[in-house]
Write a protein that holds these residues in place. Structure first.
Motif, PDB file in Angstrom:
ATOM      1  N   PHE A  61      53.264  19.131   8.533  1.00 22.65           N
ATOM      2  CA  PHE A  61      52.795  18.035   9.376  1.00 22.65           C
ATOM      3  C   PHE A  61      52.348  16.792   8.620  1.00 22.65           C
ATOM      4  O   PHE A  61      52.310  15.716   9.195  1.00 22.65           O
ATOM      5  N   CYS A  62      51.978  16.907   7.383  1.00 20.04           N
ATOM      6  CA  CYS A  62      51.444  15.746   6.670  1.00 20.04           C
ATOM      7  C   CYS A  62      52.496  15.040   5.830  1.00 20.04           C
ATOM      8  O   CYS A  62      52.179  14.368   4.854  1.00 20.04           O
ATOM      9  N   THR A  63      53.752  15.185   6.204  1.00 14.65           N
ATOM     10  CA  THR A  63      54.808  14.516   5.454  1.00 14.65           C
ATOM     11  C   THR A  63      55.101  13.135   6.015  1.00 14.65           C
ATOM     12  O   THR A  63      55.726  12.320   5.346  1.00 14.65           O
ATOM     13  N   SER A  64      54.654  12.848   7.233  1.00 13.66           N
ATOM     14  CA  SER A  64      54.895  11.529   7.824  1.00 13.66           C
ATOM     15  C   SER A  64      53.559  10.858   8.130  1.00 13.66           C
ATOM     16  O   SER A  64      52.509  11.491   8.148  1.00 13.66           O
ATOM     17  N   THR A  65      53.614   9.583   8.403  1.00 11.38           N
ATOM     18  CA  THR A  65      52.410   8.835   8.741  1.00 11.38           C
ATOM     19  C   THR A  65      51.836   9.315  10.072  1.00 11.38           C
ATOM     20  O   THR A  65      50.620   9.459  10.214  1.00 11.38           O
ATOM     21  N   PHE A  66      52.715   9.586  11.038  1.00 14.10           N
ATOM     22  CA  PHE A  66      52.245  10.076  12.334  1.00 14.10           C
ATOM     23  C   PHE A  66      51.535  11.423  12.188  1.00 14.10           C
ATOM     24  O   PHE A  66      50.491  11.650  12.809  1.00 14.10           O
ATOM     25  N   GLY A  67      52.076  12.314  11.383  1.00 16.07           N
ATOM     26  CA  GLY A  67      51.446  13.610  11.161  1.00 16.07           C
ATOM     27  C   GLY A  67      50.077  13.480  10.516  1.00 16.07           C
ATOM     28  O   GLY A  67      49.143  14.207  10.850  1.00 16.07           O
ATOM     29  N   LEU A  68      49.967  12.534   9.607  1.00 13.76           N
ATOM     30  CA  LEU A  68      48.683  12.293   8.951  1.00 13.76           C
ATOM     31  C   LEU A  68      47.653  11.771   9.944  1.00 13.76           C
ATOM     32  O   LEU A  68      46.506  12.217   9.958  1.00 13.76           O
ATOM     33  N   TYR A  69      48.067  10.842  10.815  1.00 17.35           N
ATOM     34  CA  TYR A  69      47.155  10.312  11.832  1.00 17.35           C
ATOM     35  C   TYR A  69      46.784  11.384  12.858  1.00 17.35           C
ATOM     36  O   TYR A  69      45.631  11.466  13.285  1.00 17.35           O
ATOM     37  N   ALA A  70      47.749  12.197  13.253  1.00 21.28           N
ATOM     38  CA  ALA A  70      47.471  13.273  14.213  1.00 21.28           C
ATOM     39  C   ALA A  70      46.484  14.278  13.621  1.00 21.28           C
ATOM     40  O   ALA A  70      45.578  14.757  14.302  1.00 21.28           O
ATOM     41  N   SER A  71      46.637  14.584  12.341  1.00 21.64           N
ATOM     42  CA  SER A  71      45.713  15.496  11.671  1.00 21.64           C
ATOM     43  C   SER A  71      44.308  14.887  11.614  1.00 21.64           C
ATOM     44  O   SER A  71      43.317  15.585  11.852  1.00 21.64           O
ATOM     45  N   ALA A  72      44.210  13.606  11.322  1.00 14.79           N
ATOM     46  CA  ALA A  72      42.905  12.943  11.271  1.00 14.79           C
ATOM     47  C   ALA A  72      42.240  12.933  12.641  1.00 14.79           C
ATOM     48  O   ALA A  72      41.032  13.187  12.757  1.00 14.79           O
ATOM     49  N   VAL A  73      43.009  12.686  13.689  1.00 11.93           N
ATOM     50  CA  VAL A  73      42.457  12.703  15.054  1.00 11.93           C
ATOM     51  C   VAL A  73      41.993  14.109  15.423  1.00 11.93           C
ATOM     52  O   VAL A  73      40.911  14.287  16.001  1.00 11.93           O
ATOM     53  N   PHE A  74      42.783  15.104  15.078  1.00 12.07           N
ATOM     54  CA  PHE A  74      42.410  16.490  15.368  1.00 12.07           C
ATOM     55  C   PHE A  74      41.099  16.862  14.688  1.00 12.07           C
ATOM     56  O   PHE A  74      40.193  17.412  15.324  1.00 12.07           O
ATOM     57  N   TRP A  75      40.966  16.585  13.390  1.00 14.10           N
ATOM     58  CA  TRP A  75      39.753  16.971  12.667  1.00 14.10           C
ATOM     59  C   TRP A  75      38.544  16.158  13.117  1.00 14.10           C
ATOM     60  O   TRP A  75      37.425  16.672  13.127  1.00 14.10           O
ATOM     61  N   THR A  76      38.760  14.908  13.496  1.00 13.08           N
ATOM     62  CA  THR A  76      37.658  14.102  14.020  1.00 13.08           C
ATOM     63  C   THR A  76      37.168  14.667  15.346  1.00 13.08           C
ATOM     64  O   THR A  76      35.954  14.802  15.566  1.00 13.08           O
ATOM     65  N   ALA A  77      38.089  15.015  16.227  1.00 13.08           N
ATOM     66  CA  ALA A  77      37.715  15.609  17.516  1.00 13.08           C
ATOM     67  C   ALA A  77      37.016  16.947  17.312  1.00 13.08           C
ATOM     68  O   ALA A  77      36.015  17.244  17.988  1.00 13.08           O
ATOM     69  N   LEU A  78      37.495  17.750  16.381  1.00 16.23           N
ATOM     70  CA  LEU A  78      36.854  19.032  16.102  1.00 16.23           C
ATOM     71  C   LEU A  78      35.438  18.841  15.558  1.00 16.23           C
ATOM     72  O   LEU A  78      34.508  19.548  15.961  1.00 16.23           O
ATOM     73  N   ALA A  79      35.245  17.868  14.675  1.00 12.90           N
ATOM     74  CA  ALA A  79      33.913  17.599  14.124  1.00 12.90           C
ATOM     75  C   ALA A  79      32.958  17.134  15.212  1.00 12.90           C
ATOM     76  O   ALA A  79      31.795  17.561  15.253  1.00 12.90           O
ATOM     77  N   ILE A  80      33.424  16.293  16.116  1.00 13.46           N
ATOM     78  CA  ILE A  80      32.576  15.820  17.206  1.00 13.46           C
ATOM     79  C   ILE A  80      32.206  16.974  18.134  1.00 13.46           C
ATOM     80  O   ILE A  80      31.043  17.113  18.542  1.00 13.46           O
ATOM     81  N   CYS A  81      33.183  17.822  18.455  1.00 11.51           N
ATOM     82  CA  CYS A  81      32.903  18.973  19.320  1.00 11.51           C
ATOM     83  C   CYS A  81      31.903  19.933  18.679  1.00 11.51           C
ATOM     84  O   CYS A  81      30.990  20.430  19.351  1.00 11.51           O
ATOM     85  N   LEU A  82      32.044  20.190  17.392  1.00 12.16           N
ATOM     86  CA  LEU A  82      31.088  21.071  16.708  1.00 12.16           C
ATOM     87  C   LEU A  82      29.703  20.441  16.650  1.00 12.16           C
ATOM     88  O   LEU A  82      28.693  21.140  16.808  1.00 12.16           O
ATOM     89  N   PHE A  83      29.636  19.130  16.421  1.00 10.05           N
ATOM     90  CA  PHE A  83      28.348  18.457  16.411  1.00 10.05           C
ATOM     91  C   PHE A  83      27.666  18.583  17.765  1.00 10.05           C
ATOM     92  O   PHE A  83      26.479  18.911  17.846  1.00 10.05           O
ATOM     93  N   VAL A  84      28.398  18.328  18.838  1.00 10.31           N
ATOM     94  CA  VAL A  84      27.832  18.426  20.179  1.00 10.31           C
ATOM     95  C   VAL A  84      27.401  19.858  20.470  1.00 10.31           C
ATOM     96  O   VAL A  84      26.317  20.109  21.019  1.00 10.31           O
ATOM     97  N   PHE A  85      28.226  20.833  20.078  1.00 11.30           N
ATOM     98  CA  PHE A  85      27.889  22.235  20.310  1.00 11.30           C
ATOM     99  C   PHE A  85      26.589  22.617  19.600  1.00 11.30           C
ATOM    100  O   PHE A  85      25.685  23.189  20.213  1.00 11.30           O
ATOM    101  N   PHE A  86      26.473  22.309  18.318  1.00  9.19           N
ATOM    102  CA  PHE A  86      25.273  22.698  17.582  1.00  9.19           C
ATOM    103  C   PHE A  86      24.071  21.845  17.960  1.00  9.19           C
ATOM    104  O   PHE A  86      22.945  22.304  17.874  1.00  9.19           O
ATOM    105  N   TYR A  87      24.281  20.605  18.372  1.00  9.94           N
ATOM    106  CA  TYR A  87      23.178  19.775  18.823  1.00  9.94           C
ATOM    107  C   TYR A  87      22.595  20.335  20.114  1.00  9.94           C
ATOM    108  O   TYR A  87      21.383  20.329  20.297  1.00  9.94           O
ATOM    109  N   ARG A  88      23.457  20.843  20.987  1.00  6.02           N
ATOM    110  CA  ARG A  88      22.984  21.436  22.248  1.00  6.02           C
ATOM    111  C   ARG A  88      22.301  22.772  22.021  1.00  6.02           C
ATOM    112  O   ARG A  88      21.497  23.205  22.838  1.00  6.02           O
ATOM    113  N   MET A  89      22.611  23.451  20.928  1.00  5.19           N
ATOM    114  CA  MET A  89      22.000  24.751  20.618  1.00  5.19           C
ATOM    115  C   MET A  89      20.522  24.578  20.247  1.00  5.19           C
ATOM    116  O   MET A  89      19.731  25.484  20.459  1.00  5.19           O
ATOM    117  N   LEU A  90      20.164  23.442  19.697  1.00  2.00           N
ATOM    118  CA  LEU A  90      18.771  23.230  19.288  1.00  2.00           C
ATOM    119  C   LEU A  90      18.018  22.850  20.492  1.00  2.00           C
ATOM    120  O   LEU A  90      17.161  22.892  21.031  1.00  2.00           O
TER     121      LEU A  90
END
Length: 90
Positions: A61-90
């Motif tokens: 997936f990281c051989t093209s520019t689109f794949g690189l952007y899609a990977s960055a969007v995926f990891w950003t969304a995952l980081a935000i979801c984990l932050f919200v999940f753990f923030y709600r746990m406290l």
């Protein structure tokens, strides 16, 4: 290449296994030899599997520019979801 693979596997697996065993010892107050060996083997196998998947992901997936952007969007969304999940746990 095998040396790099082994280095990357050990770099994350061993510290994660030690942290896991420290938490287990703190919780139960004891660790036997079989638990120690099983934990190390499980974490080494898991680290190897993650390294293989990471290598496959980059080759596929990281051989093209689109794949690189899609990977960055995926990891950003995952980081935000984990932050919200753990923030709600406290």
């Amino acid at each position: 290449m095998p040396a790099v693979f082994l280095k990357r596997t050990l770099m994350w697996s061993i510290p994660a296994a030690l942290i896991f065993m420290a938490l287990q010892y703190h919780d139960s107050g004891k660790i036997n030899v079989y638990t120690l060996a099983a934990t190390l083997v499980a974490f080494l196998l898991w680290g190897g599997a993650l390294e293989v998947l990471n290598s496959w992901w980059k080759r596929t997936f990281c051989t093209s520019t689109f794949g690189l952007y899609a990977s960055a969007v995926f990891w950003t969304a995952l980081a935000i979801c984990l932050f919200v999940f753990f923030y709600r746990m406290l």
